[in-house]
Design a protein around this motif. Structure first.
Motif, short mmCIF file in Angstrom:
data_model
loop_
_atom_site.label_atom_id
_atom_site.label_comp_id
_atom_site.label_asym_id
_atom_site.label_seq_id
_atom_site.Cartn_x
_atom_site.Cartn_y
_atom_site.Cartn_z
N ALA A 180 0.83 -1.21 0.00
CA ALA A 180 0.00 0.00 0.00
C ALA A 180 0.86 1.26 0.00
CB ALA A 180 -0.93 -0.01 1.22
N ASP A 181 1.93 1.27 0.80
CA ASP A 181 2.82 2.44 0.83
C ASP A 181 3.45 2.68 -0.54
OD1 ASP A 181 2.77 3.70 3.36
OD2 ASP A 181 3.86 2.02 4.25
N LEU A 182 3.87 1.61 -1.19
CA LEU A 182 4.48 1.75 -2.51
C LEU A 182 3.47 2.29 -3.52
CD1 LEU A 182 6.62 -1.52 -2.65
CD2 LEU A 182 7.45 0.82 -2.41
N GLU A 183 2.22 1.84 -3.39
CA GLU A 183 1.19 2.30 -4.32
C GLU A 183 0.80 3.75 -4.08
OE1 GLU A 183 -3.59 1.54 -5.07
OE2 GLU A 183 -2.37 -0.09 -4.24
N ILE A 184 0.66 4.16 -2.82
CA ILE A 184 0.15 5.49 -2.50
C ILE A 184 1.25 6.55 -2.55
CG2 ILE A 184 -0.98 6.90 -0.74
CD1 ILE A 184 -2.81 4.83 -2.05
N SER A 185 2.41 6.25 -1.96
CA SER A 185 3.45 7.28 -1.83
C SER A 185 4.74 6.95 -2.56
CB SER A 185 3.76 7.51 -0.35
OG SER A 185 4.29 6.33 0.24
N GLY A 186 4.84 5.73 -3.07
CA GLY A 186 6.05 5.35 -3.78
C GLY A 186 7.21 4.99 -2.88
N GLY A 187 6.99 4.93 -1.57
CA GLY A 187 8.03 4.57 -0.62
C GLY A 187 7.47 3.66 0.45
N ALA A 188 8.30 3.32 1.43
CA ALA A 188 7.88 2.41 2.49
C ALA A 188 8.10 3.07 3.84
CB ALA A 188 8.65 1.10 2.42
N SER A 189 7.18 2.83 4.79
CA SER A 189 7.29 3.33 6.15
C SER A 189 7.26 2.17 7.13
CB SER A 189 6.14 4.30 6.47
OG SER A 189 6.18 5.42 5.63
N ALA A 190 7.88 2.36 8.28
CA ALA A 190 7.90 1.32 9.31
C ALA A 190 6.54 1.30 10.01
CB ALA A 190 9.01 1.59 10.31
N ARG A 191 5.77 0.25 9.79
CA ARG A 191 4.44 0.16 10.39
C ARG A 191 4.24 -1.10 11.22
NH1 ARG A 191 1.55 4.27 8.22
NH2 ARG A 191 2.27 5.09 6.22
N VAL A 192 5.04 -2.14 11.01
CA VAL A 192 4.96 -3.37 11.80
C VAL A 192 6.36 -3.66 12.33
CG1 VAL A 192 4.39 -5.83 11.78
CG2 VAL A 192 3.08 -4.25 10.37
N ALA A 193 6.45 -3.96 13.60
CA ALA A 193 7.75 -4.14 14.25
C ALA A 193 8.49 -5.35 13.68
CB ALA A 193 7.56 -4.32 15.75
N PRO A 194 9.84 -5.29 13.63
CA PRO A 194 10.61 -6.47 13.23
C PRO A 194 10.48 -7.57 14.27
CG PRO A 194 12.06 -4.77 14.09
CD PRO A 194 10.69 -4.15 13.99
N MET A 195 10.61 -8.82 13.82
CA MET A 195 10.41 -9.96 14.70
C MET A 195 11.68 -10.81 14.78
SD MET A 195 7.18 -9.85 15.72
CE MET A 195 5.67 -8.96 15.24
N ALA A 196 12.02 -11.25 16.01
CA ALA A 196 13.14 -12.17 16.19
C ALA A 196 12.74 -13.56 15.71
CB ALA A 196 13.55 -12.22 17.66
N GLN A 197 13.72 -14.34 15.26
CA GLN A 197 13.48 -15.70 14.79
C GLN A 197 13.86 -16.71 15.86
OE1 GLN A 197 12.01 -16.25 11.77
NE2 GLN A 197 11.91 -14.01 11.62
N ALA A 255 -2.49 7.17 9.52
CA ALA A 255 -2.67 6.56 8.20
C ALA A 255 -3.94 7.11 7.56
CB ALA A 255 -2.77 5.04 8.34
N THR A 256 -3.85 7.45 6.28
CA THR A 256 -5.00 8.00 5.57
C THR A 256 -5.98 6.89 5.21
OG1 THR A 256 -3.93 7.75 3.41
CG2 THR A 256 -3.52 9.81 4.62
N ALA A 280 -4.14 -1.02 1.77
CA ALA A 280 -3.57 -2.12 2.55
C ALA A 280 -4.58 -3.26 2.69
CB ALA A 280 -3.14 -1.61 3.93
N ALA A 281 -5.83 -2.91 2.95
CA ALA A 281 -6.87 -3.94 3.08
C ALA A 281 -7.06 -4.69 1.76
CB ALA A 281 -8.19 -3.30 3.52
N GLN A 282 -7.00 -3.96 0.65
CA GLN A 282 -7.16 -4.60 -0.65
C GLN A 282 -5.98 -5.54 -0.94
OE1 GLN A 282 -7.56 -1.84 -3.89
NE2 GLN A 282 -8.03 -3.42 -5.39
N ALA A 283 -4.76 -5.08 -0.64
CA ALA A 283 -3.58 -5.93 -0.85
C ALA A 283 -3.61 -7.15 0.05
CB ALA A 283 -2.31 -5.11 -0.60
N TYR A 284 -4.06 -6.97 1.29
CA TYR A 284 -4.16 -8.09 2.25
C TYR A 284 -5.14 -9.14 1.72
CZ TYR A 284 -3.74 -10.07 6.98
OH TYR A 284 -3.45 -10.86 8.05
#
Length: 277
Positions: A143-160, A214-215, A222-226
């Protein structure tokens, strides 16, 4: 020594928890049920124990091992105050629930918990990791790539889970064990998942999160991509939840140790027999 990078904003997490409506916490219920099963296998008396987690006052005051009840001191995981000062080397058991996934310096925090434990004391920890919420992360990235052409941190990184045992060893624990419980949760829509995360106080905890809300167009994209990627034939969407469990002991002379190389008294050749010609 350089300080670890600041990934999370504990003050924001505390605000998220205070703002959420009172409701059942299904993630906490899963973890507490699993904790009860795991503790019930220990034939051991723990006389001094602490339980760390969000919403600490809603956590149980008594846990149970195979030997009976264990009274715990509950400590809030996320607050505006520092971790409370506790005497070192006095605890038999420390349980940490749903906290480590939002700690910047995990090895340092584990080492601090180890210092609170007696020799042969036990640490158990459960935290979100692995592929948790990977579907939501991918949807927001698209969604970020589609709307703004870039990416933002929205979900935290996860340890394996493959790294979890090494974290315990790095912090000085012996006999480390790490495993993962994987759950697949389904929701009517991606918006239902987002609403539940908000109700859990699990909205974006990152220090480098976008400062603007988030707009509607971003959320819709994001919902559509999900839905396009992770919807089942009945229209419901899937969400992955992986809970990583750690267990480690403070070193003690009574614990089992591996044999030194070359110290075996029985030859493998004698056990297996001579090879057939």
């Amino acid at each position: 020594m350089t300080a670890p990078p600041r990934l999370f904003d504990p003050a924001q997490i505390a605000r998220n928890l205070r703002r959420r409506p009172a409701s059942d916490n299904f993630v906490r219920s899963l973890v507490l049920e699993d904790l009860a099963d795991r503790l019930s296998t220990y034939k051991r008396d723990f006389t001094r124990a602490i339980l760390i987690g969000p919403d600490a006052q809603t956590l149980p005051q008594t846990l149970f091992t195979a030997n009976g009840p264990v009274t715990v001191q509950r400590i809030e995981a996320f607050s505006d105050e520092d971790f409370p000062p506790l005497p070192q080397g006095e605890q038999d058991l420390i349980v940490s629930l749903l906290h480590l996934q939002a700690v910047d310096d995990v090895p340092g925090h584990l080492a601090r918990l180890r210092r609170l434990l007696k020799p042969d004391g036990l640490l158990m920890a459960a935290f979100l990791g692995g592929e948790s919420l990977t579907e939501l992360r991918d949807a927001f990235l698209a969604a970020d790539l589609e709307i703004s052409g870039g990416a933002s941190a929205r979900v935290a990184p996860m340890a394996q889970v493959r790294d979890a045992g090494a974290l315990l060893q790095r912090a000085g624990f012996a006999l480390p064990v790490a495993d993962v419980e994987t759950h697949r949760v389904r929701y009517a829509t991606p918006f239902a998942l987002m609403a539940e995360l908000k109700a859990l106080g699990a909205s974006n905890p990152l220090a480098d999160r976008p400062r603007k809300f988030a707009t509607r167009s971003l959320l819709a994209a994001a919902a559509q991509a999900y839905a396009a990627r992770d919807a089942d034939p009945d229209g419901r969407v899937r969400a992955t939840l992986e809970i990583i469990w750690l267990a480690g002991w403070v070193p003690h002379e009574s614990q089992q140790k591996p044999l030194r190389p070359g110290s075996a008294t029985v030859s493998m050749k004698d056990v297996l027999g001579k090879a057939e010609p």
